[in-house]
Structure formats: structure tokens, C-alpha cells
Design an enzyme around this catalytic site. Structure first.
Site, PDB file in Angstrom:
ATOM      1  N   THR A   1      -6.045   0.984   4.969  1.00  0.00           N
ATOM      2  CA  THR A   1      -5.582   0.878   3.559  1.00  0.00           C
ATOM      3  C   THR A   1      -4.013  -0.063   3.939  1.00  0.00           C
ATOM      4  O   THR A   1      -3.756  -0.082   4.819  1.00  0.00           O
ATOM      5  CB  THR A   1      -4.955   2.160   2.898  1.00  0.00           C
ATOM      6  OG1 THR A   1      -4.087   2.840   3.746  1.00  0.00           O
ATOM      7  CG2 THR A   1      -6.034   3.102   2.547  1.00  0.00           C
ATOM      8  N   SER A   2      -3.791  -0.625   2.865  1.00  0.00           N
ATOM      9  CA  SER A   2      -2.818  -1.646   2.976  1.00  0.00           C
ATOM     10  C   SER A   2      -1.396  -1.135   3.256  1.00  0.00           C
ATOM     11  O   SER A   2      -0.597  -1.472   3.876  1.00  0.00           O
ATOM     12  CB  SER A   2      -2.635  -2.566   1.660  1.00  0.00           C
ATOM     13  OG  SER A   2      -3.975  -3.408   1.714  1.00  0.00           O
ATOM     14  N   THR A   3      -1.151   0.030   2.629  1.00  0.00           N
ATOM     15  CA  THR A   3       0.134   0.828   2.463  1.00  0.00           C
ATOM     16  C   THR A   3       0.104   2.122   3.041  1.00  0.00           C
ATOM     17  O   THR A   3      -1.038   2.751   2.624  1.00  0.00           O
ATOM     18  CB  THR A   3       0.898   0.650   1.220  1.00  0.00           C
ATOM     19  OG1 THR A   3       0.247   1.182   0.261  1.00  0.00           O
ATOM     20  CG2 THR A   3       1.248  -0.925   0.813  1.00  0.00           C
TER      21      THR A   3
END
Length: 189
Positions: A8-10
Site C-alpha cells: 500500500t502507498s501509506t
């Protein structure tokens, strides 16, 4: 061996990462590499998973966008996998799964990657056009400057003898911003 990769990006996307873990475990993945980092950042776990794979293994991801940031990046990953004689399986590929061990799977993957990149570039173009229009209409002001809101705190800490590097750490801001504030405040100090 089936080797999974989840991303996931964050760190705020914990539920998304857990859902990927669940789907990869349901696909009988035996080893799982996972990280929370932007696709444009350094992805150590992706590199580790690619290094770990051996001939005959298959890399499994839930969706294409969890693996590659562009068509060229995807094709570079696929080339690296092919050199090692490793397959790639994408579990959710427009409602079906795709496996690069077959010629038709590779063709589909390349076509869908190109379409996904085209769609992303079109979205970014529309976004830029929207921002330009909002600026013309006076509705887009940009991000509020965060360092300027801390001018008083920076000045007080500086007067108390705290150095710029320490001020930056204490206030959670960049050193360059501290130096800029101090330079602008020089006549006032």
C-alpha cells in the site's frame, strides 16, 4: 513455490494491506513480502521478493497497480522474472486472474498495463486542467505554507540559543525552511 507481494502507498491504508494479505494467503502463497511505501519510492521488499524467487516459482500479487507504476516498469519486472524462469500471477485482473507462464497471459498483461498507464496519464491531464481552471477562477490557492506558521516558534528557539538543525527537528520541519525564516527575520532579531 508461490511467493506473494503486497503493497500500500501509506501506513494509513492498513485495511487494504490486510485485505491483500488475506487474498494472497487464500491463493496458497507460501512466503509473503509486504511493505507500505509509494510506488515511486524505494521498494526494498519488492527487490527482496525478486531476489528470493527461484526457477519454477511464481510471484503472486492481488492487483497490477500493487506491483508496477508504469508499463515500462512492469515489463522490466516481467523480463527479470523471465530471466529467472519465474511466472507472475495477478489475482484480480479485471475480474479474472492472469498468469504470465502462457503466451496469452503475457499478451493480456502487456495490453492491460498499457491501458492502465494511458488511463492514469489521462487522469493526470484532467487534474492539471482542473487545477489551471480553478486558479483562473481564483478558487485554487495551493497548499497552505506550513513553515510560515511557525515563524514565532523558530524565532523564539533561535533567541534561546537553539541551532537551526535542532529547531528543524523540534518543530518537524526542514532545515532549509528554518534558515529561510531566520534570514527573513534577521532585521527583526
Amino acid at each position: 513455490m508461490l511467493v506473494g507481494y503486497a503493497r500500500t502507498s501509506t501506513s494509513e491504508q492498513e485495511a487494504g494491506l490486510l485485505a491483500q494479505h488475506r487474498d494472497l494467503r487464500q491463493a496458497s502463497v507460501e512466503k509473503l513480502f509486504s511493505e507500505q511505501v509509494s510506488s515511486v519510492g524505494q521498494r526494498k521488499e519488492l527487490d527482496a521478493s525478486l531476489d528470493f524467487l527461484r526457477e519454477g516459482d511464481t510471484l503472486v500479487v492481488t492487483k497490477l497497480d500493487r506491483l508496477a507504476r508504469s508499463t515500462s516498469h512492469l515489463l522490466a519486472i516481467v523480463d527479470r522474472l523471465e530471466e529467472k524462469r519465474v511466472g507472475l500471477r495477478i489475482l484480480d485482473f479485471g475480474g479474472a486472474s492472469v498468469d504470465t507462464k502462457s503466451p496469452s497471459g503475457k499478451l493480456m498483461l502487456t495490453m492491460f498495463a498499457a491501458m492502465a498507464q494511458f488511463e492514469r496519464e489521462m487522469m493526470l491531464e484532467r487534474q492539471r486542467e482542473g487545477i489551471a481552471k480553478a486558479k483562473l477562477d481564483g478558487k485554487y490557492k495551493g497548499r497552505k505554507p506550513t513553515a510560515r506558521a511557525k515563524i514565532g516558534e523558530v524565532s523564539k528557539l533561535h533567541l534561546d540559543g537553539v541551532g537551526p538543525t535542532q529547531i528543524a527537528k523540534l518543530l518537524g520541519m526542514g532545515r532549509a525552511s528554518v534558515y529561510r525564516i531566520l534570514a527573513e527575520a534577521q532585521p527583526r532579531l
